[in-house]
Design a protein around this motif. Structure first.
Motif, short mmCIF file in Angstrom:
data_model
loop_
_atom_site.label_atom_id
_atom_site.label_comp_id
_atom_site.label_asym_id
_atom_site.label_seq_id
_atom_site.Cartn_x
_atom_site.Cartn_y
_atom_site.Cartn_z
N THR A 68 1.03 -1.05 -0.31
CA THR A 68 -0.20 0.37 0.15
C THR A 68 0.60 0.71 0.14
O THR A 68 0.14 2.42 -0.28
N ASP A 69 1.91 1.52 0.46
CA ASP A 69 3.43 2.69 0.17
C ASP A 69 3.78 2.88 -0.47
O ASP A 69 3.19 3.63 -1.68
N SER A 70 4.55 1.36 -1.77
CA SER A 70 4.92 1.97 -2.55
C SER A 70 4.03 1.20 -3.65
O SER A 70 4.22 1.96 -5.34
N LYS A 71 2.73 0.98 -3.80
CA LYS A 71 1.40 0.60 -4.80
C LYS A 71 2.01 -0.12 -5.41
O LYS A 71 1.79 -0.41 -6.83
N LYS A 72 3.60 -1.06 -5.56
CA LYS A 72 3.70 -2.04 -6.04
C LYS A 72 3.32 -3.63 -5.41
O LYS A 72 2.54 -4.01 -4.77
N ALA A 73 3.22 -4.51 -6.40
CA ALA A 73 2.08 -5.81 -6.36
C ALA A 73 2.60 -6.64 -7.80
O ALA A 73 3.49 -6.68 -8.20
N LEU A 74 2.50 -7.60 -6.97
CA LEU A 74 3.19 -9.26 -7.54
C LEU A 74 1.58 -9.93 -7.40
O LEU A 74 0.84 -10.20 -6.58
N ILE A 75 1.88 -10.24 -9.22
CA ILE A 75 0.45 -10.24 -9.74
C ILE A 75 0.29 -12.09 -9.91
O ILE A 75 1.61 -12.33 -10.80
N TYR A 76 -0.13 -13.24 -9.69
CA TYR A 76 0.05 -14.75 -10.13
C TYR A 76 -1.11 -14.89 -11.15
O TYR A 76 -2.71 -15.02 -10.96
N ASN A 77 -0.93 -16.00 -12.37
CA ASN A 77 -0.74 -16.09 -13.02
C ASN A 77 -2.94 -15.50 -12.96
O ASN A 77 -3.83 -15.45 -13.35
N SER A 78 -2.04 -13.61 -14.09
CA SER A 78 -3.48 -13.27 -13.96
C SER A 78 -3.49 -13.11 -15.67
O SER A 78 -3.28 -13.35 -16.41
N LYS A 79 -5.47 -12.50 -15.59
CA LYS A 79 -6.01 -11.97 -16.88
C LYS A 79 -6.30 -10.93 -17.23
O LYS A 79 -6.99 -10.46 -16.14
N THR A 80 -5.94 -10.12 -17.75
CA THR A 80 -6.29 -8.90 -17.92
C THR A 80 -6.28 -8.31 -19.16
O THR A 80 -6.32 -8.87 -20.17
N GLU A 81 -7.74 -7.85 -19.72
CA GLU A 81 -8.35 -7.11 -21.01
C GLU A 81 -6.71 -5.96 -21.29
O GLU A 81 -7.05 -4.79 -20.41
N GLN A 82 -6.64 -5.62 -22.78
CA GLN A 82 -6.47 -4.82 -22.53
C GLN A 82 -6.30 -4.11 -24.99
O GLN A 82 -5.90 -5.14 -25.18
N GLY A 83 -7.47 -3.21 -24.94
CA GLY A 83 -7.46 -2.86 -26.03
C GLY A 83 -8.45 -4.45 -26.49
O GLY A 83 -9.89 -4.62 -25.78
N GLU A 84 -8.46 -5.09 -27.76
CA GLU A 84 -9.73 -5.76 -27.62
C GLU A 84 -8.93 -7.34 -27.80
O GLU A 84 -9.85 -8.03 -28.09
N GLY A 85 -7.95 -7.50 -27.10
CA GLY A 85 -7.54 -8.85 -26.52
C GLY A 85 -7.71 -8.97 -25.11
O GLY A 85 -7.92 -7.96 -24.51
N THR A 86 -6.71 -10.34 -24.66
CA THR A 86 -6.38 -10.08 -23.07
C THR A 86 -4.88 -10.78 -23.59
O THR A 86 -4.72 -11.62 -24.36
N VAL A 87 -4.94 -10.28 -21.63
CA VAL A 87 -3.04 -10.61 -21.88
C VAL A 87 -2.96 -11.58 -20.07
O VAL A 87 -3.79 -11.45 -19.57
N ILE A 88 -3.02 -12.92 -20.27
CA ILE A 88 -2.65 -13.65 -19.13
C ILE A 88 -1.12 -14.36 -18.98
O ILE A 88 -0.26 -14.86 -20.13
N ALA A 89 -0.91 -13.90 -17.66
CA ALA A 89 0.34 -13.95 -17.40
C ALA A 89 0.94 -14.61 -17.00
O ALA A 89 -0.23 -14.96 -15.61
N GLN A 90 1.50 -15.91 -16.04
CA GLN A 90 2.39 -16.40 -14.80
C GLN A 90 2.24 -15.20 -14.23
O GLN A 90 1.83 -15.65 -12.87
N ILE A 91 3.71 -14.54 -14.10
CA ILE A 91 3.55 -13.19 -12.98
C ILE A 91 3.42 -12.28 -14.18
O ILE A 91 4.21 -11.93 -15.02
#
Length: 918
Positions: free
Chosen positions: A177-200
């Motif tokens: 919450t201080d640095s606003k940084k995060a580690l996200i595991y096996n995420s799915k996020t929409e970017q434009g018309e596509g979706t990004v699926i990432a392990q880390i």
């Protein structure tokens, strides 16, 4: 972001520790703590000031405290923080923290952690985290969110992290919450018309994400995408771009050699400019090529521009400009200009040829809400007559068979009032692609004044012959130009332009006669202005008449009179009988007979003569002519005519028993939509006074799925031995009452397996047929514009979800068009044309469809232009194949590519086009 520390809960813990049964003691202690917290100490006066002593009589002391003025104490002077050299600390919480969990919310004072379980939720500012299990560590200011395992062992309630417009759906997330940084595991996020699926995924800040072993796809099934682009290492700027290192294409987790050492994926939510990657291939007569490459300009939210080009290794090239524009509730349209410099074969070979072709199309429509009193519209399609036959960048089967191009640009304005005034300006263009003759009006001016009833009463309806008298004024001005392809857009095209104005004033009235007849009478006054006339003389040397053009204003005036009498006759044939339930209840016949009379005076005063001189110098004859022969609105009538016209129209309907047992009335069915007869008798004629009888009719069959139209011409006069019409009735020449000189029959039938679907399937490329002036169906095939594949968004997504049940019925559609024409004007007694056109589509499954368009010419005994096609919906991909197997334009085209516009350049296309001799 920061969370409330445990020390802030001291009061709560203190009260719990003092818990006792003695309520009074607890209340007293709590009240004491509250007073000590909010009380202020007594102010100490500054040194140097003395306290003045006053002596007052104790007897005169007032007991009313309200009369004693209280000294005003400044809050600013009492605020010690104003002079404090130490800056105040920033508030620990900048926003209100809202948290919730269904099962429990537990705080561990020793570890300084807060636990939320089952549908946990935290909201803080623009940040929102939901998940099955959320843990907050106050020492390290970190938030850890993950899902939970349900009773059957499935991982559910995966966390969803939302910040602003960014939404991430990982398996788990660690957020500071201080640095606003995060580690996200096996995420799915929409970017434009596509979706990004990432392990880390490492979230650096609100605008930068770093990914490792990520997948980018536009597939809908993210658990098992049919394709993806693997990104080993990538950087994401949400809403802006994705920059990646080594990346290659995977199809169902199978790697392909299609890849790039680095990549850039724009992710702007707005229209942005960019490069359009060309298509490469080979043509037999032009060598290798690059087609449809260029640049897309996102000019504004209302308009754009695509500049595309082609290049062939034998020197041919092409240029295209595609523009679309729209403004809500105002207008919308598109402009397309195409130019091609085509070279066939190589210089020195016998089949070498070179030529240029072009085509300009413009479509503009104005919204009806924009301006109710004025309207502007445009529909332009002009260019080289052989453009659709010679263009190498499209397969336009339907428009190749079209023999005409037409255009119209018009503006109209209405001036409200009594009477109403209308003005319009129109520019028109018509072009015959066979003869290459072009006719244009630049422009046509039309004006009209609404009907005026000079004798009508101001109140009530108009009755009688006098009150129904009305007149109008119409103005028409034209600048007519006739030219050819070779002179188009050159100054020579204006040399023979015809300019003129026509004024018409129709005067008419109508009234009832004997209650059942309607009588109308009209007279028309016509005046024509022209600015060019001719003076004709005979050249004895060339032995031909010669016209001399005279520039200057001239005019002529004509008038005529007509009247008509008509009525309507109804007949009902009741077929019902008592005790019987017949299917056909009754037949209704409606007849509308009418008789008319027309008289046109002779205006021979506008005619002159010239002498024809023979070779020996003698005058052989005088030939009449009028100086207005070449005018824009023709010449005045030379011969007096007086004729009577007779016509009869019929309509036949039936009342039949409705199949619906709940219906209370019989259903009306049209048996014959119309059946018309017409002829005329020329009173002023000296021979052949009767005109041929013309018959026409039409009806709808099979619940309006099939339309039938027919017509015939019946001539009462006979022919001589030279097949010329003579002034003798055919029945008096040992023949029948009428002689059938021509007949025609056209039918069209559209039906399908889907109930209620009479039109069959509609292909998106039919719109291209219409823009090129073709048919509104696929009987002549569908068009394929290769350039539009690069710039148009995909519109093939189906709204309906595929059924989970097996469909044993295969959807299909079929369209038929049959035409036959008979000619017997001069005893030919032949079928002049006889053909059957057909097209159909079959959906083998929800994803497979095949279709065909063809026809057969029964007169010439051969198949017409044929097109076979199939299409496969590959979820995120589209594949189609079209084939013209024989004929002058035999060709084939295969295409497979991604539907999404951002990856539209990821495609494969192969085609073979027919040889084009320009």
């Amino acid at each position: 972001m920061a969370f409330q520390k445990p020390s802030h809960t001291f009061t709560k813990i203190h009260l719990k520790a003092l818990h006792t049964n003695n309520f009074k003691i607890l209340f007293a202690l709590s009240f004491t703590v509250f007073i000590n917290t909010v009380s202020f100490a007594q102010d100490i006066p500054k040194k140097g000031k003395t306290i003045e002593r006053t002596v007052k009589d104790s007897i005169n002391i007032s007991t009313d405290s309200l009369l004693i003025p209280k000294p005003e104490v400044s809050e600013i002077s009492q605020d010690s923080t104003l002079t404090d050299s130490i800056k105040p600390k920033k508030d620990l919480l900048e926003n209100i923290v809202i948290y919730h969990a269904n099962d429990y919310t537990r705080f561990n004072q020793k570890k300084k952690k807060l636990y939320l379980y089952n549908e946990a939720k935290i909201e803080y500012g623009d940040m929102n985290i939901t998940g099955g299990n959320i843990t907050i560590n106050y020492n390290t200011n970190t938030v850890y969110a993950k899902g939970i395992i349900d009773s059957i062992g499935e991982y559910t309630q995966k966390p969803i992290f939302t910040q602003g417009t960014n939404v991430v759906e990982p398996d788990s997330i660690v957020f500071n919450t201080d640095s606003k940084k995060a580690l996200i595991y096996n995420s799915k996020t929409e970017q434009g018309e596509g979706t990004v699926i990432a392990q880390i995924t490492k979230k650096e800040n609100d605008s930068v994400y770093f990914l490792k072993n990520a997948k980018y796809t536009t597939a809908e099934d993210l658990d098992d995408p049919e394709y993806y682009i693997k990104l080993r290492k990538a950087k994401i700027n949400p809403g802006k771009k994705i920059v990646t290192g080594l990346a290659n294409l995977f199809i169902y987790d199978v790697p392909t050699p299609i890849g790039v050492p680095f990549g850039f994926f724009p992710q702007s939510e707005k229209h942005t400019s960019g490069i359009i990657i060309p298509t490469f291939g080979e043509q037999d007569d032009r060598g290798f090529f690059l087609q449809n490459g260029g640049y897309y300009f996102a000019i504004s939210d209302y308009t754009d521009l695509a500049v595309l080009g082609d290049y062939y290794t034998n020197g041919s090239y092409g240029l295209r400009l595609e523009n679309t524009y729209a403004k809500r509730y105002r207008y919308r349209g598109n402009v397309s200009f195409r130019y091609e410099n085509n070279i066939t074969s190589e210089r020195g070979f016998p089949n070498y040829s070179k030529g240029t072709i072009y085509n300009l199309r413009w479509s503009h429509t104005q919204d009806s809400k924009a301006n109710p009193s004025s309207r502007f519209s445009a529909s332009v399609n002009l260019g080289s007559s052989n453009y659709y036959q010679a263009s190498s960048n499209q397969v336009n089967v339907a428009n190749r068979l079209n023999n005409s191009l037409s255009s119209s640009v018009s503006y109209s304005k209405t001036f409200q009032g009594e009477p109403e005034v209308n003005l319009s300006l129109t520019a028109t263009h018509s072009q015959n692609t066979n003869t290459e003759v072009i006719n244009m009006t630049l422009p046509t001016l039309q004006g009209s004044v609404g009907r005026i009833y000079p004798f009508a009463s101001k109140t009530g309806s108009k009755k009688g012959i006098i009150q129904n008298i009305n007149l109008q004024y119409n103005l028409r001005g034209e600048n007519r130009i006739q030219t050819t392809d070779s002179l188009f857009f050159k100054k020579e095209m204006f040399d023979d332009a015809k300019i003129g104005f026509q004024h018409t004033i129709p005067l008419s009235t109508n009234f009832k006669l004997f209650k059942h007849f309607s009588l109308s009478a009209s007279s028309n006054f016509n005046e024509v202005w022209t600015f060019k006339t001719i003076d004709r003389a005979y050249d004895p040397i060339e032995r031909t008449p010669i016209d001399e053009t005279i520039n200057g204003f001239d005019s002529f005036r004509t008038y005529n009179f007509s009247t008509s009498l008509g009525t309507t006759v109804y007949g009902m044939f009741n077929l019902e009988k008592e005790g019987e339930d017949r299917k056909i209840k009754a037949i209704r016949h409606v007849m509308r007979p009418s008789i008319s009379y027309n008289i046109n005076p002779a205006f021979d005063k506008y005619y002159e003569t010239y002498e024809v001189i023979s070779a020996d110098g003698l005058t052989t004859s005088d030939v009449e002519y009028t100086r207005f022969e070449n005018g824009a609105f023709g010449a005045p009538n030379k011969n007096f005519s007086s004729s009577v016209g007779i016509s009869l129209s019929n309509n036949i309907e039936a009342k039949v028993k409705d199949k619906d047992s709940t219906a209370t009335e019989a259903k009306k069915v049209i048996l014959l939509n119309n059946l018309n007869f017409s002829t005329a008798y020329n009173i002023a004629g000296d021979s052949l006074q009767w005109s041929p009888v013309r018959m026409s009719g039409g009806t709808q069959l099979f619940k309006n799925q099939m339309s039938v139209n027919f017509g015939a011409t019946l001539d009462p006069y006979a022919l001589d031995n030279n097949n010329k019409k003579i002034d003798k009735f055919n029945i008096d020449n040992n023949g029948s009452l009428f002689r059938l000189t021509s007949a025609n029959l056209t039918t069209s039938w559209s039906f399908s397996s889907k109930k209620g679907d009479n039109k069959g399937s509609k292909d998106k490329n039919i719109e291209e047929n219409l823009r090129g002036g073709g048919r509104n169906d696929d009987l002549f095939g569908v068009s394929e514009d290769f350039a539009n594949r690069q710039i148009n968004e995909d519109k093939d997504k189906k709204d309906k979800e595929p059924s989970e049940f097996y469909n044993f019925k295969i959807p299909w559609s079929l369209r038929l068009a049959y035409t036959v024409n008979y000619s017997n004007t001069r005893r030919e007694n032949e079928i002049s044309s006889h053909s059957l056109m057909f097209s159909g589509d079959i959906e083998m499954s929800d994803k497979w469809s095949i279709g065909a368009s063809s026809g057969y010419d029964f007169k010439n005994l051969g198949f017409t232009t044929t097109q076979l096609r199939f299409e496969r919906d590959l979820l995120s991909w589209r594949m189609n194949f079209s084939w013209t197997p024989f004929g002058t334009y035999k060709s084939w085209n295969f295409f497979i590519g991604i539907k999404s516009s951002i990856l539209r350049d990821l495609k494969y296309e192969k085609r073979r086009q027919g040889d084009r001799q320009l």
